[in-house]
Scaffold this motif. Sequence first.
Motif, PDB file in Angstrom:
ATOM      1  N   UNK A 227      -7.004  23.563 -41.850  1.00 36.18           N
ATOM      2  CA  UNK A 227      -6.643  23.271 -40.482  1.00 36.18           C
ATOM      3  C   UNK A 227      -5.176  23.392 -40.074  1.00 36.18           C
ATOM      4  N   UNK A 228      -4.514  22.798 -41.142  1.00 38.10           N
ATOM      5  CA  UNK A 228      -3.065  22.775 -41.271  1.00 38.10           C
ATOM      6  C   UNK A 228      -2.110  24.174 -41.082  1.00 38.10           C
ATOM      7  N   UNK A 229      -3.051  25.355 -41.419  1.00 37.23           N
ATOM      8  CA  UNK A 229      -2.489  26.407 -41.568  1.00 37.23           C
ATOM      9  C   UNK A 229      -2.489  27.233 -40.117  1.00 37.23           C
ATOM     10  N   UNK A 230      -3.721  26.938 -39.183  1.00 28.45           N
ATOM     11  CA  UNK A 230      -3.858  27.450 -37.903  1.00 28.45           C
ATOM     12  C   UNK A 230      -2.761  26.970 -36.779  1.00 28.45           C
ATOM     13  N   UNK A 231      -2.620  27.973 -35.902  1.00 30.07           N
ATOM     14  CA  UNK A 231      -1.641  27.547 -34.874  1.00 30.07           C
ATOM     15  C   UNK A 231      -2.294  26.499 -33.975  1.00 30.07           C
ATOM     16  N   UNK A 232      -1.409  25.606 -33.413  1.00 31.80           N
ATOM     17  CA  UNK A 232      -1.722  24.475 -32.622  1.00 31.80           C
ATOM     18  C   UNK A 232      -1.910  25.015 -31.165  1.00 31.80           C
ATOM     19  N   UNK A 233      -3.112  24.522 -30.376  1.00 38.56           N
ATOM     20  CA  UNK A 233      -3.106  24.625 -29.178  1.00 38.56           C
ATOM     21  C   UNK A 233      -1.907  24.211 -28.299  1.00 38.56           C
ATOM     22  N   UNK A 234      -1.831  24.795 -26.926  1.00 39.75           N
ATOM     23  CA  UNK A 234      -0.657  24.381 -26.139  1.00 39.75           C
ATOM     24  C   UNK A 234      -1.635  23.988 -24.682  1.00 39.75           C
ATOM     25  N   UNK A 235      -0.510  23.202 -24.086  1.00 40.66           N
ATOM     26  CA  UNK A 235      -0.955  23.003 -22.790  1.00 40.66           C
ATOM     27  C   UNK A 235      -0.824  21.436 -22.724  1.00 40.66           C
ATOM     28  N   UNK A 236      -0.961  20.907 -21.296  1.00 41.06           N
ATOM     29  CA  UNK A 236      -0.870  19.356 -21.382  1.00 41.06           C
ATOM     30  C   UNK A 236      -1.449  18.435 -22.204  1.00 41.06           C
ATOM     31  N   UNK A 237      -2.816  19.025 -22.289  1.00 42.68           N
ATOM     32  CA  UNK A 237      -3.788  18.060 -23.144  1.00 42.68           C
ATOM     33  C   UNK A 237      -3.312  17.951 -24.610  1.00 42.68           C
ATOM     34  N   UNK A 238      -2.955  19.240 -25.197  1.00 40.53           N
ATOM     35  CA  UNK A 238      -2.351  19.231 -26.626  1.00 40.53           C
ATOM     36  C   UNK A 238      -1.187  18.542 -26.599  1.00 40.53           C
ATOM     37  N   UNK A 239      -0.209  18.333 -25.651  1.00 39.40           N
ATOM     38  CA  UNK A 239       0.919  17.692 -25.452  1.00 39.40           C
ATOM     39  C   UNK A 239       0.604  16.230 -25.693  1.00 39.40           C
ATOM     40  N   UNK A 240      -0.140  15.816 -24.817  1.00 40.98           N
ATOM     41  CA  UNK A 240      -0.809  14.455 -24.870  1.00 40.98           C
ATOM     42  C   UNK A 240      -1.454  13.961 -25.968  1.00 40.98           C
ATOM     43  N   UNK A 241      -1.867  14.911 -26.831  1.00 43.25           N
ATOM     44  CA  UNK A 241      -2.514  14.434 -28.278  1.00 43.25           C
ATOM     45  C   UNK A 241      -1.443  14.231 -29.256  1.00 43.25           C
ATOM     46  N   UNK A 242      -0.310  15.029 -29.003  1.00 43.75           N
ATOM     47  CA  UNK A 242       0.488  14.852 -29.987  1.00 43.75           C
ATOM     48  C   UNK A 242       1.611  13.936 -29.650  1.00 43.75           C
ATOM     49  N   UNK A 243       1.793  13.735 -28.489  1.00 46.58           N
ATOM     50  CA  UNK A 243       2.876  12.552 -28.076  1.00 46.58           C
ATOM     51  C   UNK A 243       2.383  11.247 -27.711  1.00 46.58           C
ATOM     52  N   UNK A 244       0.959  11.474 -27.048  1.00 46.32           N
ATOM     53  CA  UNK A 244       0.674   9.967 -26.602  1.00 46.32           C
ATOM     54  C   UNK A 244       1.148   9.995 -25.225  1.00 46.32           C
TER      55      UNK A 244
END
Length: 265
Positions: A227-244
């Motif tokens: 999974x670490x080799x796959x590109x990450x999703x983008x958008x508000x939800x992905x940002x919330x998951x990454x940053x809280x």
Amino acid sequence: MPLQLIFTSARQGLVPGRTGFCTVARHRAMPERLAQLLEGLGTPHEGAAGATFTFRVLEAAGQRWYVLSRFVARGLDYTQRDNRLAHHLAFSQEEAAVLPPPAAVAYRWGQWKDEWTGDPTWLDGETRPLTLKPGPALTPAATWRQVAGTGAKAAWLVNAQGPSEVALTQAPDTETVLRLLAEAAALLGKSSWTAGFTTDAAVTGPDGFPWCVGRVPGRTEIDLATAAEQPAPTGELARAAATGLGPTTPTGGPAPKRAPKAAQG
């Protein structure tokens, strides 16, 4: 306090005359229809160690029940055969609304039964509130960051309507898997208890579980080993998951490419 039911192989069940695999403990307040549905789930678990967890929503007695279950195989029964045990927690909608996601309850509740050695009993005296062990915040998605390189990848498991139908393969230990599922469910906000899951689709089957651990034909597959080799999703939800930070309403995020089907042989 959720209603509980414990199902295993015993010389005498809670109902007089029942032996073998049967209910040995439950709350009397549990509707009979719900008890029948839980008994019908059996004890889907393989191996003498570990546990299989499931979460599903059931309709019984004119009410919706949110059922978190743990299945284990431990020891021998009264016939000296391998025994298994199912421990179910059935929550009302009101109870579920004030709790963390079900996968977090699964690893934070410390009173799961591995075996039943006492007499059959009604659990009516157990009315204490559910006590959970302390746990880290679910956002930012720290476990996804450790496993997949960024917490944003928790958004792989949701879409604009809610939980996506995905299969997690090459999964680590069960508690880590539960933490991954809990962090993804947290992105659904008040809808976190709509995300049914099984930690072993090979023994429970995938039906009724948007989130499955194990290969499921036709499902989008997330290989956690790569999974670490796959590109990450983008958008508000992905940002919330990454940053809280930001909204935790399902706006979706692209899942990784579907893995090719394994060769049959």
